[in-house]
Design a protein around this motif. Structure first.
Motif, PDB file in Angstrom:
ATOM      1  N   ASP A   1       0.844  -1.189   0.000  1.00  0.00           N
ATOM      2  CA  ASP A   1       0.000   0.000   0.000  1.00  0.00           C
ATOM      3  C   ASP A   1       0.884   1.245   0.000  1.00  0.00           C
ATOM      4  OD1 ASP A   1      -2.203  -1.648   0.181  1.00  0.00           O
ATOM      5  OD2 ASP A   1      -2.203  -1.607   2.380  1.00  0.00           O
ATOM      6  N   PRO A   2       0.758   2.093  -1.028  1.00  0.00           N
ATOM      7  CA  PRO A   2       1.577   3.314  -1.040  1.00  0.00           C
ATOM      8  C   PRO A   2       1.073   4.319  -0.013  1.00  0.00           C
ATOM      9  CG  PRO A   2       0.120   3.297  -2.925  1.00  0.00           C
ATOM     10  CD  PRO A   2      -0.051   1.972  -2.237  1.00  0.00           C
ATOM     11  N   ILE A   3       1.980   5.108   0.500  1.00  0.00           N
ATOM     12  CA  ILE A   3       1.648   6.168   1.448  1.00  0.00           C
ATOM     13  C   ILE A   3       1.389   7.428   0.628  1.00  0.00           C
ATOM     14  CG2 ILE A   3       2.469   7.510   3.412  1.00  0.00           C
ATOM     15  CD1 ILE A   3       4.377   5.118   3.995  1.00  0.00           C
ATOM     16  N   ARG A   4       0.141   7.898   0.642  1.00  0.00           N
ATOM     17  CA  ARG A   4      -0.226   9.060  -0.167  1.00  0.00           C
ATOM     18  C   ARG A   4       0.205  10.346   0.515  1.00  0.00           C
ATOM     19  NH1 ARG A   4      -5.292   8.375  -3.669  1.00  0.00           N
ATOM     20  NH2 ARG A   4      -5.541  10.554  -3.164  1.00  0.00           N
ATOM     21  N   THR A   5       0.774  11.272  -0.288  1.00  0.00           N
ATOM     22  CA  THR A   5       1.215  12.536   0.294  1.00  0.00           C
ATOM     23  C   THR A   5       1.258  13.643  -0.754  1.00  0.00           C
ATOM     24  OG1 THR A   5       2.964  13.617   1.552  1.00  0.00           O
ATOM     25  CG2 THR A   5       3.665  11.998  -0.056  1.00  0.00           C
ATOM     26  N   HIS A   6       1.045  14.855  -0.279  1.00  0.00           N
ATOM     27  CA  HIS A   6       1.239  16.054  -1.082  1.00  0.00           C
ATOM     28  C   HIS A   6       2.593  16.680  -0.781  1.00  0.00           C
ATOM     29  CE1 HIS A   6      -2.792  17.013  -2.865  1.00  0.00           C
ATOM     30  NE2 HIS A   6      -3.149  16.076  -2.003  1.00  0.00           N
ATOM     31  N   LEU A   7       3.311  16.159   0.198  1.00  0.00           N
ATOM     32  CA  LEU A   7       4.551  16.768   0.673  1.00  0.00           C
ATOM     33  C   LEU A   7       5.723  16.430  -0.252  1.00  0.00           C
ATOM     34  CD1 LEU A   7       4.217  16.103   4.476  1.00  0.00           C
ATOM     35  CD2 LEU A   7       3.781  18.220   3.245  1.00  0.00           C
ATOM     36  N   ARG A   8       5.882  17.250  -1.257  1.00  0.00           N
ATOM     37  CA  ARG A   8       7.001  17.059  -2.188  1.00  0.00           C
ATOM     38  C   ARG A   8       8.304  17.550  -1.569  1.00  0.00           C
ATOM     39  NH1 ARG A   8       5.695  16.266  -7.314  1.00  0.00           N
ATOM     40  NH2 ARG A   8       7.476  17.461  -8.045  1.00  0.00           N
ATOM     41  N   ASN A   9       8.215  18.367  -0.513  1.00  0.00           N
ATOM     42  CA  ASN A   9       9.405  18.946   0.105  1.00  0.00           C
ATOM     43  C   ASN A   9       9.877  18.145   1.317  1.00  0.00           C
ATOM     44  OD1 ASN A   9       7.330  19.573   1.827  1.00  0.00           O
ATOM     45  ND2 ASN A   9       7.971  21.682   2.167  1.00  0.00           N
ATOM     46  N   MET A  10       9.472  16.898   1.436  1.00  0.00           N
ATOM     47  CA  MET A  10       9.910  16.054   2.545  1.00  0.00           C
ATOM     48  C   MET A  10      11.232  15.389   2.186  1.00  0.00           C
ATOM     49  SD  MET A  10       9.224  14.936   5.520  1.00  0.00           S
ATOM     50  CE  MET A  10       9.689  13.652   6.622  1.00  0.00           C
ATOM     51  N   PRO A  11      12.275  15.603   3.001  1.00  0.00           N
ATOM     52  CA  PRO A  11      13.552  14.926   2.734  1.00  0.00           C
ATOM     53  C   PRO A  11      13.392  13.420   2.881  1.00  0.00           C
ATOM     54  CG  PRO A  11      13.816  16.644   4.399  1.00  0.00           C
ATOM     55  CD  PRO A  11      12.362  16.490   4.156  1.00  0.00           C
ATOM     56  N   ILE A  12      14.052  12.672   2.033  1.00  0.00           N
ATOM     57  CA  ILE A  12      13.988  11.217   2.114  1.00  0.00           C
ATOM     58  C   ILE A  12      14.944  10.757   3.204  1.00  0.00           C
ATOM     59  CG2 ILE A  12      14.427   9.062   0.891  1.00  0.00           C
ATOM     60  CD1 ILE A  12      13.430  10.425  -1.617  1.00  0.00           C
ATOM     61  N   LEU A  13      14.392  10.064   4.194  1.00  0.00           N
ATOM     62  CA  LEU A  13      15.128   9.602   5.361  1.00  0.00           C
ATOM     63  C   LEU A  13      15.300   8.086   5.292  1.00  0.00           C
ATOM     64  CD1 LEU A  13      13.153  11.755   7.947  1.00  0.00           C
ATOM     65  CD2 LEU A  13      15.401  12.241   6.975  1.00  0.00           C
ATOM     66  N   PRO A  14      16.204   7.521   6.078  1.00  0.00           N
ATOM     67  CA  PRO A  14      16.423   6.068   6.037  1.00  0.00           C
ATOM     68  C   PRO A  14      15.168   5.244   6.336  1.00  0.00           C
ATOM     69  CG  PRO A  14      18.227   7.117   7.194  1.00  0.00           C
ATOM     70  CD  PRO A  14      17.207   8.184   6.921  1.00  0.00           C
ATOM     71  N   GLU A  15      14.214   5.787   7.106  1.00  0.00           N
ATOM     72  CA  GLU A  15      12.982   5.057   7.392  1.00  0.00           C
ATOM     73  C   GLU A  15      12.132   4.848   6.144  1.00  0.00           C
ATOM     74  OE1 GLU A  15      13.834   7.780   9.164  1.00  0.00           O
ATOM     75  OE2 GLU A  15      13.930   7.210  11.270  1.00  0.00           O
ATOM     76  N   PHE A  16      12.350   5.657   5.113  1.00  0.00           N
ATOM     77  CA  PHE A  16      11.537   5.597   3.904  1.00  0.00           C
ATOM     78  C   PHE A  16      12.024   4.542   2.913  1.00  0.00           C
ATOM     79  CE2 PHE A  16      10.389  10.407   4.191  1.00  0.00           C
ATOM     80  CZ  PHE A  16       9.704  10.153   5.359  1.00  0.00           C
ATOM     81  N   VAL A  17      13.232   4.046   3.088  1.00  0.00           N
ATOM     82  CA  VAL A  17      13.819   3.122   2.113  1.00  0.00           C
ATOM     83  C   VAL A  17      13.017   1.824   2.080  1.00  0.00           C
ATOM     84  CG1 VAL A  17      15.875   1.782   1.521  1.00  0.00           C
ATOM     85  CG2 VAL A  17      16.100   4.119   2.361  1.00  0.00           C
ATOM     86  N   GLY A  18      12.682   1.398   0.873  1.00  0.00           N
ATOM     87  CA  GLY A  18      11.917   0.171   0.687  1.00  0.00           C
ATOM     88  C   GLY A  18      10.420   0.366   0.700  1.00  0.00           C
ATOM     89  N   LYS A  19       9.964   1.594   0.841  1.00  0.00           N
ATOM     90  CA  LYS A  19       8.530   1.872   0.872  1.00  0.00           C
ATOM     91  C   LYS A  19       8.109   2.563  -0.419  1.00  0.00           C
ATOM     92  CE  LYS A  19       8.348   2.227   5.833  1.00  0.00           C
ATOM     93  NZ  LYS A  19       9.696   1.691   5.957  1.00  0.00           N
ATOM     94  N   THR A  20       6.831   2.484  -0.706  1.00  0.00           N
ATOM     95  CA  THR A  20       6.279   3.133  -1.880  1.00  0.00           C
ATOM     96  C   THR A  20       5.425   4.305  -1.428  1.00  0.00           C
ATOM     97  OG1 THR A  20       6.223   1.025  -3.035  1.00  0.00           O
ATOM     98  CG2 THR A  20       4.909   2.797  -3.966  1.00  0.00           C
ATOM     99  N   PHE A  21       5.678   5.464  -2.023  1.00  0.00           N
ATOM    100  CA  PHE A  21       4.904   6.659  -1.732  1.00  0.00           C
ATOM    101  C   PHE A  21       4.121   7.040  -2.981  1.00  0.00           C
ATOM    102  CE2 PHE A  21       8.188   6.791   1.413  1.00  0.00           C
ATOM    103  CZ  PHE A  21       7.586   7.365   2.512  1.00  0.00           C
TER     104      PHE A  21
END
Length: 141
Positions: free
Chosen positions: A70-90
């Motif tokens: 399940d992708p995590i839906r977001t409007h936040l294009r200005n969010m820095p990519i952090l190590p917690e995000f690796v392997g996830k679909t946005f």
């Protein structure tokens, strides 16, 4: 690629400024911020907005639940990519629709919006009905 930012070692393992992915995921947010480029570091040091905090919590909850499909839906294009995000679909909003972005380790230190373009390339066709005679002229070469 800037010097020392990220690379794949001899054994094919990803490293980011001398740390492998497991080490990065075990670090606190402040420790990771010290490794990021200046603009992303400033974003974190000044404090994430409430929306960015919510997105970070959703990413952490997705890790605990294990719902990688399940992708995590977001409007936040200005969010820095952090190590917690690796392997996830946005699902990042591009102004018209939500497009999927799978986060890979090489994306650390960038923004989510960098991987989903907001503009499409222009493809011009022929002059339409009602065009002036001079605009209908198409050169042979």
């Amino acid at each position: 690629m800037s010097e020392g930012e990220y690379r794949t070692g001899r054994d094919g393992e990803f490293t980011f400024r001398g740390h492998d992915l497991d080490e990065l995921q075990d670090m606190s947010l402040e420790e990771v911020a010290e490794l990021l480029p200046a603009r992303q570091r400033r974003t974190i040091e000044r404090g994430l907005s409430t929306e960015q905090e919510k997105l970070l919590e959703k990413a952490r909850e997705a890790t605990e639940e294990g719902s990688a499909n399940d992708p995590i839906r977001t409007h936040l294009r200005n969010m820095p990519i952090l190590p917690e995000f690796v392997g996830k679909t946005f699902a990042v909003y591009d102004g018209q629709s939500f497009e999927r972005v799978y986060v890979e380790p090489e994306m650390l230190g960038h923004y989510l919006g960098e991987f989903q373009l907001t503009r499409k390339s222009v493809e011009h066709g022929q002059a339409g009905i009602g065009a002036t005679r001079s605009s209908k002229f198409v050169p042979l070469k």
